[in-house]
Design a protein around this motif. Structure first.
Motif, PDB file in Angstrom:
ATOM      1  N   LEU A  12      -2.538  -6.641   4.141  1.00 34.47           N
ATOM      2  CA  LEU A  12      -2.646  -5.242   3.743  1.00 34.47           C
ATOM      3  C   LEU A  12      -1.820  -4.952   2.491  1.00 34.47           C
ATOM      4  N   ILE A  13      -0.698  -5.631   2.346  1.00 35.15           N
ATOM      5  CA  ILE A  13       0.175  -5.415   1.195  1.00 35.15           C
ATOM      6  C   ILE A  13      -0.347  -6.123  -0.054  1.00 35.15           C
ATOM      7  N   LYS A  14      -0.797  -7.353   0.100  1.00 39.53           N
ATOM      8  CA  LYS A  14      -1.103  -8.178  -1.067  1.00 39.53           C
ATOM      9  C   LYS A  14      -2.544  -8.097  -1.547  1.00 39.53           C
ATOM     10  N   CYS A  15      -3.465  -7.698  -0.679  1.00 39.72           N
ATOM     11  CA  CYS A  15      -4.878  -7.642  -1.080  1.00 39.72           C
ATOM     12  C   CYS A  15      -5.196  -6.301  -1.751  1.00 39.72           C
ATOM     13  N   ASP A  16      -5.931  -6.370  -2.840  1.00 40.16           N
ATOM     14  CA  ASP A  16      -6.294  -5.160  -3.584  1.00 40.16           C
ATOM     15  C   ASP A  16      -7.634  -4.596  -3.136  1.00 40.16           C
ATOM     16  N   LYS A  17      -8.519  -5.461  -2.660  1.00 37.25           N
ATOM     17  CA  LYS A  17      -9.863  -5.020  -2.269  1.00 37.25           C
ATOM     18  C   LYS A  17     -10.016  -5.170  -0.755  1.00 37.25           C
ATOM     19  N   ARG A  25      10.304  -6.509   3.543  1.00 37.66           N
ATOM     20  CA  ARG A  25      11.020  -5.881   2.429  1.00 37.66           C
ATOM     21  C   ARG A  25      11.050  -6.767   1.196  1.00 37.66           C
ATOM     22  N   SER A  26      11.149  -8.086   1.412  1.00 35.37           N
ATOM     23  CA  SER A  26      11.216  -9.000   0.262  1.00 35.37           C
ATOM     24  C   SER A  26       9.907  -9.008  -0.521  1.00 35.37           C
ATOM     25  N   ILE A  27       8.789  -8.803   0.179  1.00 37.10           N
ATOM     26  CA  ILE A  27       7.490  -8.744  -0.498  1.00 37.10           C
ATOM     27  C   ILE A  27       7.377  -7.463  -1.320  1.00 37.10           C
ATOM     28  N   LEU A  28       8.007  -6.390  -0.833  1.00 40.19           N
ATOM     29  CA  LEU A  28       7.865  -5.075  -1.451  1.00 40.19           C
ATOM     30  C   LEU A  28       9.002  -4.751  -2.419  1.00 40.19           C
ATOM     31  N   SER A  29       9.688  -5.771  -2.929  1.00 41.97           N
ATOM     32  CA  SER A  29      10.829  -5.550  -3.821  1.00 41.97           C
ATOM     33  C   SER A  29      10.416  -5.284  -5.265  1.00 41.97           C
ATOM     34  N   SER A  30       9.111  -5.283  -5.542  1.00 41.68           N
ATOM     35  CA  SER A  30       8.612  -5.032  -6.897  1.00 41.68           C
ATOM     36  C   SER A  30       8.755  -3.556  -7.262  1.00 41.68           C
ATOM     37  N   GLU A  41      12.456  -8.366  13.272  1.00 40.43           N
ATOM     38  CA  GLU A  41      12.784  -9.228  12.135  1.00 40.43           C
ATOM     39  C   GLU A  41      11.566  -9.436  11.249  1.00 40.43           C
ATOM     40  N   ASN A  42      10.399  -9.510  11.883  1.00 37.58           N
ATOM     41  CA  ASN A  42       9.152  -9.666  11.148  1.00 37.58           C
ATOM     42  C   ASN A  42       8.938  -8.478  10.211  1.00 37.58           C
ATOM     43  N   ILE A  43       9.142  -7.260  10.700  1.00 38.95           N
ATOM     44  CA  ILE A  43       8.977  -6.067   9.870  1.00 38.95           C
ATOM     45  C   ILE A  43      10.025  -6.046   8.757  1.00 38.95           C
ATOM     46  N   HIS A  56       5.821   2.965  -2.411  1.00 42.34           N
ATOM     47  CA  HIS A  56       5.281   3.797  -1.331  1.00 42.34           C
ATOM     48  C   HIS A  56       5.239   3.011  -0.029  1.00 42.34           C
ATOM     49  N   MET A  57       4.722   1.783  -0.077  1.00 41.71           N
ATOM     50  CA  MET A  57       4.637   0.956   1.124  1.00 41.71           C
ATOM     51  C   MET A  57       6.026   0.690   1.696  1.00 41.71           C
ATOM     52  N   TYR A  58       6.999   0.458   0.831  1.00 42.81           N
ATOM     53  CA  TYR A  58       8.372   0.205   1.285  1.00 42.81           C
ATOM     54  C   TYR A  58       8.890   1.393   2.091  1.00 42.81           C
ATOM     55  N   ASN A  59       8.687   2.589   1.565  1.00 44.09           N
ATOM     56  CA  ASN A  59       9.157   3.789   2.267  1.00 44.09           C
ATOM     57  C   ASN A  59       8.432   3.980   3.599  1.00 44.09           C
ATOM     58  N   VAL A  60       7.139   3.711   3.623  1.00 42.63           N
ATOM     59  CA  VAL A  60       6.368   3.838   4.867  1.00 42.63           C
ATOM     60  C   VAL A  60       6.852   2.810   5.894  1.00 42.63           C
ATOM     61  N   ILE A  61       7.116   1.602   5.431  1.00 41.11           N
ATOM     62  CA  ILE A  61       7.620   0.551   6.335  1.00 41.11           C
ATOM     63  C   ILE A  61       8.976   0.947   6.910  1.00 41.11           C
ATOM     64  N   MET A  62       9.893   1.384   6.040  1.00 43.45           N
ATOM     65  CA  MET A  62      11.258   1.661   6.474  1.00 43.45           C
ATOM     66  C   MET A  62      11.391   2.953   7.279  1.00 43.45           C
TER      67      MET A  62
END
Length: 332
Positions: free
Chosen positions: A206-211, A251-256, A245-247, A263-269
């Protein structure tokens, strides 16, 4: 018997599936102690995908019965394009990654013998090709909230939010993903998790795919040949904390600095993580853990510091957080 299995495995692994041409679909089937059900599952897959070029990749998760031999015999007798992989690990993610690395299909899907969603696979493939999608999934009608509109106008961010806030459901047993995206964007299963590995994979997609497409195909269980459910073990702190721990690892993926990632980082946290922690609280309470024991365990791991709300937190979750903090003995 062991030598025979080695020979058969080499034949099916390198003989039948060693091809240069990409086929339509790789169907990855994790197997563990289901020797009496393998043949029926493979037949059902073959029937549902009769119009597609596909391969079956059965990946064994340390079976103690004759599941591997049954899978080999089934592939041979049904003259299927497929292989059986013995990865030698009881970590589900490791076994599934072994199969992903051997996949020749343009798209990859997963079929879990104890939870079969076979009716929609062909439709998912049609949707994926028609919409040039990287990631396709279906959702049961009962899990679609009234305020969610599923259309081609939905962005990947819309779908991410809908799944995270519980407006859509995404099940690992009912997804399809572009093999090229898996490899280029490193969307692999965690090889350390025994629990929560499927959710980990889904969120990476969901995070990495654009389509991303939500298929209109209805999710329907194929129950007549499902293997029986495995005996479940009582849930303990370790199982719950692996999910947390999985969730946190997302965060490391969303550090960009990408705006969508922020937005995704805030929704996750502010939504996914506190919701996951409180779900663990719910589970441990059902297992008769005391409130004080749960609070001590959360504090020792530092998880209590993540139970907070913000502008991205849903109203329902805000109420749960407040109750847990102010009146934990009344929390249920």
């Amino acid at each position: 018997c062991y030598n025979l299995l080695q020979v058969c495995n080499l034949f099916f692994d390198h003989g039948v599936t060693s091809m240069q041409d990409i086929i339509d679909l790789s169907v990855i089937v994790p197997i563990k102690n289901i020797e009496d059900h393998v043949d029926a599952v493979f037949k059902a897959i073959s029937e549902k995908l009769s119009g597609l070029s596909f391969e079956i990749l059965a990946t064994d998760i340390c079976s103690t019965d004759n599941s591997v031999l049954s899978a080999l015999n089934s592939i041979k007798e049904q003259k299927l394009n497929g292989s059986v992989i013995k990865c030698g690990s009881d970590i589900p993610g490791y076994a599934l990654n072994c199969a992903i690395d051997k996949a020749h299909g343009k798209y990859i899907t997963f079929v879990f013998p104890r939870k079969l969603f076979l009716e929609c696979i062909a439709d998912y493939y049609k949707d994926a090709v028609a919409k040039d999608s990287e990631f396709v999934f279906g959702t049961a009608p009962s899990y679609i909230k009234k305020d969610v509109i599923i259309s081609d106008d939905n962005t990947a961010l819309d779908v991410f939010d809908a799944v995270t806030y519980g407006k859509l459901t995404c099940d690992i047993a009912s997804i399809m993903i572009l093999a090229e995206s898996v490899r280029e964007k490193k969307i692999y299963f965690s090889e350390t998790l025994k629990y929560g590995y499927s959710e980990d994979f889904i969120y990476k997609a969901l995070i990495k795919c654009d389509k991303i497409s939500v298929s209109s195909a209805k999710m329907k269980r194929t129950t007549d040949c499902e293997a029986p459910k495995a005996t479940s073990e009582p849930t303990d702190e370790k199982k719950c904390f692996e999910r947390i721990e999985n969730i946190l690892s997302l965060r490391s993926i969303l550090s960009s600095s990408n705006a969508n990632y922020k937005h995704m980082y805030n929704v996750i946290m502010q939504e996914k993580l506190p919701s996951c922690i409180l779900s663990c609280v719910d589970t441990l309470l059902k297992e008769k853990y005391t409130v004080s024991a749960i609070k001590n365990a959360l504090r020792s791991k530092g998880y209590d510091g993540y139970i907070y709300s913000g502008r991205y937190t849903s109203r329902r979750l805000k109420r749960r957080i407040m109750l847990w903090k102010l009146a934990p003995h009344l929390y249920k």
